[in-house]
Enzyme design. Structure first.
Site, short mmCIF file in Angstrom:
data_model
loop_
_atom_site.label_atom_id
_atom_site.label_comp_id
_atom_site.label_asym_id
_atom_site.label_seq_id
_atom_site.Cartn_x
_atom_site.Cartn_y
_atom_site.Cartn_z
N TYR A 45 0.79 -1.23 0.00
CA TYR A 45 0.00 0.00 0.00
C TYR A 45 0.83 1.28 0.00
O TYR A 45 0.28 2.37 -0.03
CB TYR A 45 -0.97 0.00 1.20
CG TYR A 45 -1.96 -1.12 1.11
CD1 TYR A 45 -3.07 -1.03 0.26
CD2 TYR A 45 -1.77 -2.29 1.84
CE1 TYR A 45 -3.97 -2.07 0.15
CE2 TYR A 45 -2.68 -3.35 1.73
CZ TYR A 45 -3.77 -3.23 0.88
OH TYR A 45 -4.65 -4.26 0.76
N LEU A 79 5.10 3.06 -0.77
CA LEU A 79 6.43 2.90 -1.37
C LEU A 79 7.50 3.31 -0.37
O LEU A 79 7.26 4.17 0.47
CB LEU A 79 6.53 3.76 -2.63
CG LEU A 79 5.68 3.29 -3.81
CD1 LEU A 79 5.45 4.42 -4.80
CD2 LEU A 79 6.34 2.11 -4.50
N HIS A 89 5.36 11.40 -4.14
CA HIS A 89 4.98 12.35 -3.09
C HIS A 89 6.20 13.02 -2.48
O HIS A 89 6.10 14.08 -1.89
CB HIS A 89 4.18 11.65 -1.99
CG HIS A 89 2.78 11.33 -2.40
ND1 HIS A 89 1.77 12.26 -2.37
CD2 HIS A 89 2.22 10.19 -2.86
CE1 HIS A 89 0.64 11.71 -2.80
NE2 HIS A 89 0.89 10.44 -3.11
N ASP A 92 -2.75 13.35 -3.63
CA ASP A 92 -3.88 12.44 -3.62
C ASP A 92 -5.14 13.27 -3.45
O ASP A 92 -5.29 13.98 -2.46
CB ASP A 92 -3.76 11.42 -2.49
CG ASP A 92 -2.59 10.47 -2.70
OD1 ASP A 92 -2.13 10.34 -3.85
OD2 ASP A 92 -2.13 9.87 -1.71
N GLU A 117 -4.87 3.79 -9.22
CA GLU A 117 -5.09 4.77 -8.16
C GLU A 117 -5.84 5.98 -8.74
O GLU A 117 -5.22 6.90 -9.26
CB GLU A 117 -3.75 5.24 -7.55
CG GLU A 117 -3.05 4.16 -6.74
CD GLU A 117 -1.91 4.71 -5.87
OE1 GLU A 117 -1.63 5.93 -5.93
OE2 GLU A 117 -1.31 3.91 -5.13
N HIS A 132 -4.51 9.54 -7.32
CA HIS A 132 -3.14 10.07 -7.35
C HIS A 132 -2.87 10.81 -8.65
O HIS A 132 -2.80 10.20 -9.72
CB HIS A 132 -2.14 8.93 -7.17
CG HIS A 132 -0.70 9.37 -7.18
ND1 HIS A 132 0.10 9.37 -6.06
CD2 HIS A 132 0.08 9.82 -8.19
CE1 HIS A 132 1.30 9.82 -6.38
NE2 HIS A 132 1.32 10.09 -7.67
#
Ligand SMILES: [Zn+2]
Length: 292
Positions: free
Chosen positions: A152, A154, A161, A168, A211, A214
């Site tokens: 879930y 990295l 990010h 997000d 996602e 994102h």
């Protein structure tokens, strides 16, 4: 007789304006390799009117809006946006959407671009946006990775990010994969310079699950080209490397996008009186975008 001729000219002129206006609003993205095309828009490039090598250094590879960050290419310290701010403390940057928490950080520049997009969505009646996560420092990413695990999140330095270019987005109504906010983003974010970084049909290329929340800023005309050709960022950078130079017409404007490998740093042609942007790819190349 003269009168009729004049009238005819007026009609033809009017028809021309109508046709051109129509094509302007279609927002069609026209992409061609440089050799075949609208060379006239950029004919000063490559002549004495240009300055060669205006001090673009090797470090540029790790700076800009087109950096590729994935399992293979981590974030370098010098790639982190220098204008990261706490959005909660900058109310002027958060009109039209809410923040999930009080400690959401983002590049000021990207926050402004995001606000433009939210204003566009509002015109379409889509108004329930929130930012759920923005910039994360390496230690914060590390903590998240320890808590969430590899399925879930990295590891620190391998998440977009950590750049300040990604965020997000949520809907205050429902989950993004069902929300009107999610659908609107999927369809329209590209027109504002953003891309859905991990789309459903690109998981094999990105290595990341779908996602719908994102988004990543890459800027125009890049997001428009990626949209037109249905490219993930990995595919787009490969494409530029292959093509070397492309010209793009979008929304009535022309752009010239050129890729240079590090070995050709000296050949980079920067025009004197034109607006241009330079970005590295976080691998081994530099992309120069010249605006008409
Ligand atoms: Zn994210």
């Amino acid at each position: 007789m003269k009168k009729w001729g004049f009238l005819l000219l007026c009609i033809v002129g009017l028809a021309y304006v109508v046709v051109n206006k129509a094509s302007f609003f279609q927002e069609k993205v026209k992409i061609q390799s440089y050799d075949q095309t609208a060379k006239k828009n950029f004919e000063d490039i490559g002549t004495s009117a240009t300055i060669q090598n205006t001090g673009i250094s090797r470090e540029q590879v790790f700076q800009g809006n087109l950096l590729l960050v994935n399992q293979e290419y981590p974030v370098h310290q010098e790639s982190i946006k220098s204008d990261v701010v706490n959005l909660f403390e900058h109310k002027e940057l958060t009109a039209g959407f809410s923040l999930l928490e009080s400690d959401i950080y983002l590049s000021r520049d990207i926050a402004e671009k995001f606000s433009d997009m939210i204003a566009g969505a509002k015109e379409a009646g889509v108004t329930h946006f929130s930012i759920n996560s923005g910039f994360r420092a390496f230690d914060e990413q590390d903590q998240l990775y320890q808590e969430m695990g590899p399925d879930y999140s990295l590891p620190a330095g391998f998440s977009e990010h950590n750049l300040g270019l990604s965020l997000d987005v949520g809907s205050t109504l429902m989950k993004m994969n069902q929300a009107p906010e999610g659908k609107w983003i999927e369809k329209n974010a590209w027109a504002y310079g953003f891309i859905l970084r991990y789309p459903q049909d690109k998981t094999a290329i990105t290595g990341i699950q779908y996602e719908p929340w994102h988004i990543r800023y890459v800027g125009l005309p890049h997001s428009a080209i990626m949209h037109e050709k249905n490219f993930a960022l990995e595919e787009y950078l490969d494409y530029l490397k292959r093509e070397k130079s492309i010209s793009v017409n979008f929304n009535g404007k022309s752009y010239l996008v050129s890729y240079y490998p590090l070995s050709q740093l000296k050949d980079i042609k920067i025009p004197k009186d034109r607006h241009y942007e330079v970005s590295g790819d976080n691998m081994d190349g530099i992309i120069v975008t010249v605006f008409e």
